[in-house]
Design a protein around this motif. Structure first.
Motif, mmCIF file in Angstrom:
data_model
loop_
_atom_site.group_PDB
_atom_site.id
_atom_site.type_symbol
_atom_site.label_atom_id
_atom_site.label_comp_id
_atom_site.label_asym_id
_atom_site.label_seq_id
_atom_site.Cartn_x
_atom_site.Cartn_y
_atom_site.Cartn_z
ATOM 1 N N SER A 41 0.809 -1.124 0.295
ATOM 2 C CA SER A 41 -0.264 0.021 -0.120
ATOM 3 C C SER A 41 0.954 1.140 -0.011
ATOM 4 N N VAL A 43 0.861 5.718 -0.707
ATOM 5 C CA VAL A 43 0.008 6.807 -0.396
ATOM 6 C C VAL A 43 0.252 7.922 -1.652
ATOM 7 N N TYR A 79 -8.048 8.034 -7.127
ATOM 8 C CA TYR A 79 -7.013 7.932 -6.222
ATOM 9 C C TYR A 79 -6.679 9.624 -6.041
ATOM 10 N N LYS A 84 -4.872 5.662 -0.652
ATOM 11 C CA LYS A 84 -3.879 4.606 -0.622
ATOM 12 C C LYS A 84 -4.092 3.829 -2.046
ATOM 13 N N LYS A 86 -2.637 0.197 -3.990
ATOM 14 C CA LYS A 86 -2.122 -1.094 -3.831
ATOM 15 C C LYS A 86 -1.068 -1.391 -5.140
#
Length: 132
Positions: A41, A43, A79, A84, A86
């Motif tokens: 994960s 940011v 996003y 977050k 992946k």
């Protein structure tokens, strides 16, 4: 003004398409490996979503560097900064991969393979035989 005929540029076209198939096959194999890795994960630090067609991207931080991750505009909008996401890091080629079930790379490989197949067929001979 003379135009190049298809028969003159055909070997060049086949060569370019063959390189395209080889390139996409290589990255298909790389992405198959990436699909098996558990994503981490990250940011989102910056977001660049374009309303028009074109490449949208987000930026994430990894090991003190900002990495750009390209994606479709609709995906990019999911996003915003601070969200977050992946991703899997490919340390061989220094890029991030968003697991998608190999959808994009499979389509590109199919597309280039199909064009290569069409360019290899001797259309001029086949069409001449049908006309006679």
């Amino acid at each position: 003004m003379s135009y190049l005929s298809y028969s003159k540029i055909r070997p060049f076209l086949i060569g370019i398409l063959f390189i395209g198939v080889a390139y996409n096959l290589y990255f298909y194999r790389e992405d198959v490996k990436m699909e098996k890795i558990v994503p981490q994960s990250f940011v989102v630090m910056e977001q660049y979503c374009r309303a028009s067609k074109g490449s949208s991207s987000i930026k994430i931080e990894y090991n003190g560097e900002l990495y750009s991750v390209r994606m479709a505009n609709g995906e990019c909008l999911k996003y915003p900064v601070g969200a977050k996401i992946k991703l899997v890091y490919n340390d061989t080629h220094d890029y991030f991969y968003k697991q998608d079930g190999l959808a994009k790379v499979s389509f590109r490989l199919f597309f280039f393979s199909f064009l290569l197949f069409l360019s290899i067929i001797p259309w001029d001979r086949l069409l001449k035989k049908k006309r006679k």
